[in-house]
Design a protein around this motif. Structure first.
Motif, PDB file in Angstrom:
ATOM      1  N   VAL A  26      -3.976  -4.912   8.978  1.00 12.55           N
ATOM      2  CA  VAL A  26      -2.739  -4.547   8.284  1.00 12.55           C
ATOM      3  C   VAL A  26      -1.627  -5.516   8.696  1.00 12.55           C
ATOM      4  N   TYR A  47       0.873  -1.169   0.000  1.00 15.38           N
ATOM      5  CA  TYR A  47       0.000   0.000   0.000  1.00 15.38           C
ATOM      6  C   TYR A  47       0.911   1.220   0.000  1.00 15.38           C
ATOM      7  N   LEU A 101      -1.699   4.031   3.472  1.00 13.66           N
ATOM      8  CA  LEU A 101      -2.791   3.295   4.099  1.00 13.66           C
ATOM      9  C   LEU A 101      -4.072   4.108   4.192  1.00 13.66           C
TER      10      LEU A 101
END
Length: 237
Positions: free
Chosen positions: A198, A127, A130
Motif C-alpha cells: 500500500v 481505494y 482497503l
C-alpha cells in the motif's frame, strides 16, 4: 518567519460538547509540528473554492491534514457500501487550494487524507476501502484500538527521496486509514509503501509536493524524531 497554511476541518453534526455550534478546527498536533520547526501555522477555514487563491497568497506553503473520506465522485467512481463519511465542501475547497498553490509555486504537504486529496486533485485514484478492495492485504492499516502515538508497521522505501535522510531504512509508522492511494497521479514519484504494497509516501520535487499516509503529528507525542518529517518539509519552503 515562514507561514504554513493548515487547511481546517469543521464539525458537520451536532454533538454534546458544541451542540449545533458547527465550529472550525484543527488538531493541535499539526500546529505543533509547524511551530516546532520554526514556522508559523495559519489555519485556513473551509470556504468557497473561489477564495483559494486569496488564501494561498497569504501563506508560504500549504499543509493538508487528515479527516473524512475523499468522495469517489472526485475521481469518477460510485461509492461502495464500505465508504465512510464524505464532505464534498471540504473536498472542493482543498482541491482548489492545491491547484492555487501549484499555480503560485508554493510547496504542498499532505498527511493521510491530505495525501489522498493531493493525488485525486492531480488526477489519481483511491481505494475506497482497503479491506474490501485489496484481497492480498497483510498489514493492519487501521491500528485502533492501539493509541495514535504508537508506531505499528514498517515502511518499505521504493526510492531515494526527501525523507530517506531523516528516517530509518526500517522505519515504523502509525496507521489510521481505510482508504489509500490506488493509481498514483502523473508526475508523482512513489517513495514508500507498506510491506504489503500500500502506498505510504510520494513526492514531486519539481513542484515541491509531498504526501505521507501515516500521521507524524501524532507520533510527536511519543517520539521527538517524528519532528524531522515537518522539518524536512519546512526546509523546502
Amino acid at each position: 518567519m515562514k507561514k504554513i497554511g493548515i487547511a481546517g476541518n469543521h464539525l458537520m453534526h451536532a454533538n454534546p460538547r458544541f451542540g449545533t455550534n458547527y465550529v472550525n478546527y484543527i488538531q493541535k498536533n499539526y500546529a505543533a509540528g509547524i511551530t516546532n520547526g520554526g514556522a508559523l501555522p495559519i489555519i485556513l477555514p473551509i470556504g468557497a473554492p473561489e477564495l483559494a487563491s486569496d488564501y494561498i497568497a497569504t501563506i508560504d506553503a500549504l499543509l493538508l491534514p487528515g479527516g473524512q473520506d475523499v468522495s469517489p465522485d472526485d475521481y469518477g467512481e460510485e461509492p461502495i457500501p464500505q465508504i465512510g463519511e464524505i464532505d464534498p465542501q471540504r473536498d472542493a475547497f482543498e482541491i482548489a487550494l492545491i491547484q492555487a498553490a501549484i499555480v503560485a509555486d508554493k510547496p504542498i504537504f499532505g498527511i493521510c487524507r491530505g495525501a489522498q486529496i493531493i493525488n485525486v486533485a492531480l488526477g489519481g485514484t483511491l481505494y475506497q476501502d482497503l479491506t474490501t478492495q485489496v484481497p492480498a492485504l497483510a498489514v493492519k492499516h487501521d491500528q485502533y484500538p492501539t493509541k495514535w502515538s504508537t508506531p505499528t508497521h514498517h515502511l518499505a522505501w521504493q526510492s531515494s527521496n526527501w525523507l530517506t535522510a531523516h528516517m530509518s531504512k526500517t522505519a515504523l509508522v502509525n496507521s489510521f486509514h481505510h482508504q489509500a492511494v490506488k493509481t498514483l497521479a502523473t508526475g508523482l514519484q512513489l517513495d514508500a509503501t507498506s510491506t504489503d504494497g500500500v502506498i505510504e509516501a510520494f513526492s514531486d520535487e519539481e513542484r515541491r509536493i509531498y504526501g505521507v499516509q501515516w500521521h507524524p503529528e501524532m507520533l510527536l507525542m511519543a517520539d521527538k524524531n517524528a519532528q524531522l518529517v515537518f522539518d524536512a518539509f519546512i526546509s523546502r519552503v
